[in-house]
Motif scaffolding. Sequence first.
Motif, PDB file in Angstrom:
ATOM      1  N   SER A  65       0.844  -1.201   0.000  1.00 13.76           N
ATOM      2  CA  SER A  65       0.000   0.000   0.000  1.00 13.76           C
ATOM      3  C   SER A  65       0.878   1.249   0.000  1.00 13.76           C
ATOM      4  N   ILE A 107     -10.834   2.817  -6.254  1.00 11.65           N
ATOM      5  CA  ILE A 107     -11.748   2.700  -5.117  1.00 11.65           C
ATOM      6  C   ILE A 107     -12.083   1.240  -4.837  1.00 11.65           C
ATOM      7  N   ALA A 108     -12.310   0.464  -5.901  1.00 16.23           N
ATOM      8  CA  ALA A 108     -12.596  -0.958  -5.724  1.00 16.23           C
ATOM      9  C   ALA A 108     -11.413  -1.673  -5.081  1.00 16.23           C
ATOM     10  N   ILE A 110      -9.121  -0.384  -3.043  1.00 17.44           N
ATOM     11  CA  ILE A 110      -9.045  -0.013  -1.630  1.00 17.44           C
ATOM     12  C   ILE A 110     -10.110  -0.746  -0.821  1.00 17.44           C
ATOM     13  N   ALA A 111     -11.322  -0.803  -1.358  1.00 20.41           N
ATOM     14  CA  ALA A 111     -12.421  -1.471  -0.649  1.00 20.41           C
ATOM     15  C   ALA A 111     -12.139  -2.963  -0.477  1.00 20.41           C
ATOM     16  N   LEU A 112     -11.685  -3.627  -1.549  1.00 18.61           N
ATOM     17  CA  LEU A 112     -11.361  -5.049  -1.470  1.00 18.61           C
ATOM     18  C   LEU A 112     -10.259  -5.310  -0.448  1.00 18.61           C
ATOM     19  N   THR A 113      -9.246  -4.454  -0.449  1.00 15.90           N
ATOM     20  CA  THR A 113      -8.139  -4.621   0.489  1.00 15.90           C
ATOM     21  C   THR A 113      -8.624  -4.511   1.929  1.00 15.90           C
ATOM     22  N   LEU A 114      -9.439  -3.507   2.204  1.00 19.46           N
ATOM     23  CA  LEU A 114      -9.948  -3.315   3.568  1.00 19.46           C
ATOM     24  C   LEU A 114     -10.822  -4.485   4.011  1.00 19.46           C
ATOM     25  N   VAL A 115     -11.693  -4.950   3.123  1.00 18.37           N
ATOM     26  CA  VAL A 115     -12.605  -6.036   3.485  1.00 18.37           C
ATOM     27  C   VAL A 115     -11.838  -7.333   3.735  1.00 18.37           C
ATOM     28  N   ARG A 118      -9.596  -7.085   6.911  1.00 20.67           N
ATOM     29  CA  ARG A 118     -10.322  -6.993   8.185  1.00 20.67           C
ATOM     30  C   ARG A 118     -11.208  -8.203   8.451  1.00 20.67           C
ATOM     31  N   CYS A 119     -11.868  -8.679   7.406  1.00 19.75           N
ATOM     32  CA  CYS A 119     -12.876  -9.725   7.600  1.00 19.75           C
ATOM     33  C   CYS A 119     -12.408 -11.124   7.200  1.00 19.75           C
ATOM     34  N   TRP A 131      -5.393  -7.003  -7.249  1.00 20.83           N
ATOM     35  CA  TRP A 131      -4.814  -5.681  -7.526  1.00 20.83           C
ATOM     36  C   TRP A 131      -4.432  -5.558  -8.999  1.00 20.83           C
TER      37      TRP A 131
END
Length: 205
Positions: A65, A107-108, A110-115, A118-119, A131
């Motif tokens: 990142s 944006i996709a 970043i969202a995929l990375t966070l999900v 975290r989950c 990526w």
Amino acid sequence: MNDFYRALGDIRNIRRQMAETTAFRGYGPLTLSATAGFALIGGGAQSHFIPDTTHHPSRYITLWSAVAFCSLLLMAISTKTRTRRHHSGLEQEMIRLAAEQFLPALIAGIALTLVLARCVPGSAWMLPGLWQILYALGVFSSCRFLPRALFAAGAWFLTTGLLCLSLADARALAPWTMTVSFTLGQLLIALILRITTAETTDQDA
């Protein structure tokens, strides 16, 4: 007063139409080559500091990142400078169009990375492939106002992304997966832009 605002709207539409039919020259070959160097540095840093990515996926995500952030920052500064120089009068419209092509993929990503981080941390091995695929989609989208030859670069990132996913385990987190893909891919984009820029300059002369 309504006629005034209508005239302003017409001017904005005309400027946007002009931008949409103008080849974008805001991406610099040297800057893209520099981002390839960032990928090499990232691979080297991972080899030395995160030898076991299986037990430290968060470190892997943080490292790459940071590489992506540095690359984006450099590209943003360079693109603004080059756009002002090559597209005087249409700077804002050209930058806006360029951003519209890549923002959805960014944006996709970043969202995929966070999900996933975290989950579903156990699925972090999917991130390098995802990526690269998302980056490929951004390249394909940008080809509408960039040299068509960049489809080859998009195909490269799509292929390497799928190959990473096909590994189906922590091998996808090895340093070479990101390093090889982005180093060679960014150099390919830089080469294509360098060649097409030179051709355009010759034609203008």
